[in-house]
Design an enzyme around this catalytic site. Structure first.
Site, mmCIF file in Angstrom:
data_model
loop_
_atom_site.group_PDB
_atom_site.id
_atom_site.type_symbol
_atom_site.label_atom_id
_atom_site.label_comp_id
_atom_site.label_asym_id
_atom_site.label_seq_id
_atom_site.Cartn_x
_atom_site.Cartn_y
_atom_site.Cartn_z
ATOM 1 N N ARG A 10 0.835 -1.227 0.000
ATOM 2 C CA ARG A 10 0.000 0.000 0.000
ATOM 3 C C ARG A 10 0.863 1.267 0.000
ATOM 4 O O ARG A 10 0.538 2.274 0.630
ATOM 5 C CB ARG A 10 -0.959 0.033 1.201
ATOM 6 C CG ARG A 10 -1.896 -1.117 1.261
ATOM 7 C CD ARG A 10 -2.919 -1.138 0.113
ATOM 8 N NE ARG A 10 -3.658 -2.390 0.149
ATOM 9 C CZ ARG A 10 -3.321 -3.479 -0.579
ATOM 10 N NH1 ARG A 10 -2.299 -3.452 -1.424
ATOM 11 N NH2 ARG A 10 -4.019 -4.587 -0.491
ATOM 12 N N GLU A 35 -4.879 2.414 6.990
ATOM 13 C CA GLU A 35 -4.587 2.380 5.554
ATOM 14 C C GLU A 35 -5.288 3.564 4.882
ATOM 15 O O GLU A 35 -4.831 4.092 3.876
ATOM 16 C CB GLU A 35 -5.108 1.047 4.983
ATOM 17 C CG GLU A 35 -4.958 0.934 3.485
ATOM 18 C CD GLU A 35 -5.439 -0.417 2.957
ATOM 19 O OE1 GLU A 35 -5.173 -1.451 3.602
ATOM 20 O OE2 GLU A 35 -6.064 -0.429 1.896
ATOM 21 N N SER A 89 -10.917 -1.732 3.832
ATOM 22 C CA SER A 89 -10.170 -2.088 5.046
ATOM 23 C C SER A 89 -9.565 -0.822 5.631
ATOM 24 O O SER A 89 -8.873 -0.084 4.936
ATOM 25 C CB SER A 89 -9.031 -3.052 4.709
ATOM 26 O OG SER A 89 -9.571 -4.256 4.251
#
Ligand SMILES: Cc1cc2nc3c(=O)[nH]c(=O)nc-3n(C[C@H](O)[C@H](O)[C@H](O)COP(=O)(O)OP(=O)(O)OC[C@H]3O[C@@H](n4cnc5c(N)ncnc54)[C@H](O)[C@@H]3O)c2cc1C
Length: 302
Positions: free
Chosen positions: A177, A297, A227
């Site tokens: 990420r 995230e 998420s």
């Protein structure tokens, strides 16, 4: 608050139909949360992007690059500055042999579908990710064993100095990420994907399989940003949250999804504050129980 001069200059650069003042950001994020932005500008060309960002730098007005808003949480107070939206107005896709070239605002799902229609494999993982190409490459979005770094060949971007540059895959320093684009202020304008020839029906079947797994496991019926936390090494964030006894835990309108504890859902009227308080509480309890700090995230814009 933007001055009349700044407002007029924005309109002059991009035309009136593409500017909304005091626009509610809850309309532009998958969380359906966020107060008003001073201005929300639909970008349609590189020229508009460079001229506008240069001008806003010069007059010291803040701006924020937004794709589909599917990984972003804006504050309830909104955004004091200008949102430069790189979406549908900047979304062309072209196919040339095994290469797909997509403008930054193209939806990942559409690029993935285009690849399938041309019997090109490699982008199936992106079929159900509700972001844009720009947001996807910046975050190195991934799912089901695939990620952007496996298929991106080159990225065209505007550097913080306003120069148009082209970056090769290996110079993007992709990680989990992560890409250097995320923290160095590059604005992605176009991405070239290198794919492989495949069987159209098999590609379609993989996309369908991934999408049905999503429907089964993820609370897609509620607004969310996917998420919330990165996967800590050797663990799954959702599982740690569940084992910390937080399934269905709710603060205001923000709730740990019963279906997938890694998701925070907006049950109807969640505020950004509800979400950030819930994030803090999750981090506290998971750390207390397992000694692991969950790192968000999602992009929290305060
Ligand atoms: C239901 C659901 C499922 C999801 N599933 C996944 C998944 O499986 N895998 C996954 O990785 N993510 C997933 N996500 C999260 C999200 O969709 C991805 O991170 C996506 O790549 C974000 O793209 P976006 O255009 O919405 O980015 P935004 O939220 O608009 O922006 C995210 C960040 O990218 C920056 N940015 C956006 N466009 C540009 C640009 N052109 N140039 C420079 N910076 C830019 C923004 O400034 C911001 O910092 C999911 C989200 C939801 C709601």
């Amino acid at each position: 608050m933007l001055s009349r001069t700044v407002k007029d200059t924005i309109i002059e650069y991009v035309s009136e139909k593409n500017v909304l003042f005091d626009e509610d950001l809850s309309k532009h994020t998958s969380f359906k949360i966020g107060g008003p932005a001073d201005a929300f500008v639909e970008i349609e060309s590189i020229e508009q992007l460079t001229k506008l960002s240069e001008y806003l730098d010069r007059v010291e007005e803040k701006y924020y690059i937004l794709g589909n808003g599917s990984n972003t949480l804006f504050s309830d107070r909104g955004y004091e500055g200008v949102i430069l939206h790189i979406g549908g107005g900047f979304s062309g896709i072209t196919v040339s042999g095994i290469r797909i070239i997509a403008k930054a605002g193209a939806a990942l799902a559409k690029v993935s579908k285009t690849a399938q229609e041309h019997s090109l494999t490699g982008l199936e993982f992106a079929a159900g990710i509700p972001g844009t190409v720009g947001g996807g490459v910046v975050m190195n979005a991934g799912a089901y064993g695939g990620e952007m770094s496996f298929v991106v060949d080159t990225v065209k971007a505007i550097s913080p100095k306003g120069e148009e540059i082209e970056l090769e895959n290996k110079s993007l320093e992709f990680g989990y990420r992560y890409s250097i684009l995320r923290h160095r202020g590059y604005v992605v304008t176009e991405v070239s994907f290198n794919l492989k020839e495949g069987d159209k029906d098999e590609i379609r079947a993989r996309m369908d399989d991934f999408n049905s797994r999503r429907r089964e496991k993820q609370p897609l019926e509620y607004p969310s940003a996917g998420s919330v936390f990165k996967r800590p090494e050797g663990h799954f964030a959702g599982q740690l949250i569940m084992e910390a006894g937080m399934r269905g835990f709710q603060i205001g309108g923000a709730r740990v999804s019963d279906k997938h504890c890694g998701f925070i859902i907006n049950t109807g009227h969640a505020s950004a504050e509800d979400v950030t308080e819930l994030i803090d509480e999750i981090q506290f309890r998971v750390r207390d129980r397992f000694g692991i700090l969950l790192e968000p995230e999602i992009e929290i814009v305060r």
